[in-house]
Design an enzyme around this catalytic site. Sequence first.
Site, PDB file in Angstrom:
ATOM      1  N   SER A   1     -13.558  -4.851  12.013  1.00 29.95           N
ATOM      2  CA  SER A   1     -14.881  -6.272  11.664  1.00 29.95           C
ATOM      3  C   SER A   1     -13.723  -6.632  11.084  1.00 29.95           C
ATOM      4  O   SER A   1     -14.677  -7.566  10.747  1.00 29.95           O
ATOM      5  CB  SER A   1     -15.774  -5.305  10.514  1.00 29.95           C
ATOM      6  OG  SER A   1     -15.015  -5.232   9.790  1.00 29.95           O
TER       7      SER A   1
ATOM      8  N   CYS B   1     -11.480   1.033  11.152  1.00 32.22           N
ATOM      9  CA  CYS B   1     -12.805   0.535  10.848  1.00 32.22           C
ATOM     10  C   CYS B   1     -13.696   1.953  10.639  1.00 32.22           C
ATOM     11  O   CYS B   1     -13.718   1.846  11.499  1.00 32.22           O
ATOM     12  CB  CYS B   1     -13.382  -0.868  11.356  1.00 32.22           C
ATOM     13  SG  CYS B   1     -14.843  -1.300  10.505  1.00 32.22           S
TER      14      CYS B   1
ATOM     15  N   GLU C   1     -12.786 -10.522   2.526  1.00 31.91           N
ATOM     16  CA  GLU C   1     -12.495 -11.626   3.953  1.00 31.91           C
ATOM     17  C   GLU C   1     -12.375 -12.427   4.309  1.00 31.91           C
ATOM     18  O   GLU C   1     -11.284 -13.269   4.670  1.00 31.91           O
ATOM     19  CB  GLU C   1     -14.209 -11.620   4.391  1.00 31.91           C
ATOM     20  CG  GLU C   1     -13.919 -10.733   6.307  1.00 31.91           C
ATOM     21  CD  GLU C   1     -12.385 -10.552   6.801  1.00 31.91           C
ATOM     22  OE1 GLU C   1     -13.209 -11.209   7.846  1.00 31.91           O
ATOM     23  OE2 GLU C   1     -12.245  -9.519   7.512  1.00 31.91           O
TER      24      GLU C   1
ATOM     25  N   CYS D   1     -12.711   2.347   3.092  1.00 32.84           N
ATOM     26  CA  CYS D   1     -13.035   0.869   3.807  1.00 32.84           C
ATOM     27  C   CYS D   1     -11.557   0.789   4.335  1.00 32.84           C
ATOM     28  O   CYS D   1     -11.191   0.277   3.153  1.00 32.84           O
ATOM     29  CB  CYS D   1     -14.498   0.404   3.579  1.00 32.84           C
ATOM     30  SG  CYS D   1     -14.388  -1.921   4.502  1.00 32.84           S
TER      31      CYS D   1
HETATM   32  N1  DGL Z   1     -12.538  -2.379   7.712  1.00 27.68           N
HETATM   33  C1  DGL Z   1     -14.271  -1.846   7.663  1.00 27.68           C
HETATM   34  C2  DGL Z   1     -14.641  -0.581   7.465  1.00 27.68           C
HETATM   35  O1  DGL Z   1     -13.502   0.404   7.009  1.00 27.68           O
HETATM   36  C3  DGL Z   1     -15.543  -2.650   7.229  1.00 27.68           C
HETATM   37  C4  DGL Z   1     -16.493  -2.707   7.185  1.00 27.68           C
HETATM   38  C5  DGL Z   1     -17.375  -4.299   7.121  1.00 27.68           C
HETATM   39  O2  DGL Z   1     -16.850  -4.918   7.760  1.00 27.68           O
HETATM   40  O3  DGL Z   1     -18.590  -4.184   6.666  1.00 27.68           O
HETATM   41  O4  DGL Z   1     -15.446   0.257   6.838  1.00 27.68           O
END
Ligand code: DGL
Length: 261
Positions: free
Chosen positions: A17, A79, A158, A190
Site C-alpha cells: 500500500s 502487505c 508514510e 504490518c
Molecule cells: N504495509 C501494510 C500491511 O502490511 C499496511 C497497510 C495499510 O496501508 O494500512 O498491512
Amino acid sequence: MSDTLSLNNLPIGFFDSGVGGLSVLKEAIKLLPNEDFIYFGDSKNAPYGTKAVDEVKELTFNAVDFLLSKNVKSIVIACNTATSAAIEDLRTFYKNIPIIGIEPALKPAVELDKDGKIIIMATPMTLIESKFNNLMKSYADTRDIIPLPCAGLVELIERGVVEGNIVNSYLKDKLKPYLSESISSIVLGCTHYPFIKNELEKILSTDTTIIDGSAGTSKQLKRQLENMNALNSSTNKGSIEIINSLNDKSIIELSYKLLNL
Ligand code: DGL
C-alpha cells in the site's frame, strides 16, 4: 510473454500500500541478490488498513495488473492487509503466475515457546479478516494472544516519521495496558512496522522478542522460483526499480532511504 529460457531474467514484482513492503524487499535482496526487482507502492491510496475490504481488493488487483504489465515472473504482495483482503481471489484469477503473500508471523512467535503474552500489532483490517482469525484460533488454546490494531501508525511511517517522540508516545500509549505484564514477543503484522522497531525496542523489556514475516516470505519466494526453475542465473548484482502511485519525488527518496536504513 516469454519462453522458459527468458523467464529467469525477468524481474520480480513487489507490491504494498506504500513504503512498508520495502522491509520485505530488503530481505529478498539479501536472499536473492542477483534478481531484478520492481517495487510498486500505492502511497496515493495508503493506508489500506482502515478501508473497506472490497476497495482494498480492487486496489490490489489494479496493482497486480500494473506489475504484470511490467512482465514480472512472480509477485510478492508485501502487505498483510492486501494479502488478507485479496490473496485467494488473486490466485484464482491469475493462475499462471506465482503470487506470494504475507501474514502475521504468529507461528514463529508460538514456537519460541516462551512464557508471556504474544502481541500482534497490525492494521484493523488484517486483524478483523478471517485469514488472521483462523490462524489465531489454531493457537489460542495454548497461548495468550493479543491482537493490537494500530490505526494511524502507517500514516506516520508514510511521512517518514520512524523515530522520535511522536512514534515513541504512540507506541507507549498502545502498549500501556500490557507493559506491566510479561510479553514474550511482539509480532509485527504490518510490513510498515519493522521501520519503527528501534523505537519499539526502547519501550520493551529486553526479554521480549520482536518478530516479523519478511525473512519467511522471502524464503517462500525463493522456493517458488526454484520450483519453477526461474531463478536468475546471473552472477551480477540485480537492479531495483521503485515506482509509486504518488507523483512525488520525495516518496521515492523516502523509499530508497528506508531500503538502505
Ligand atoms: N504495509 C501494510 C500491511 O502490511 C499496511 C497497510 C495499510 O496501508 O494500512 O498491512
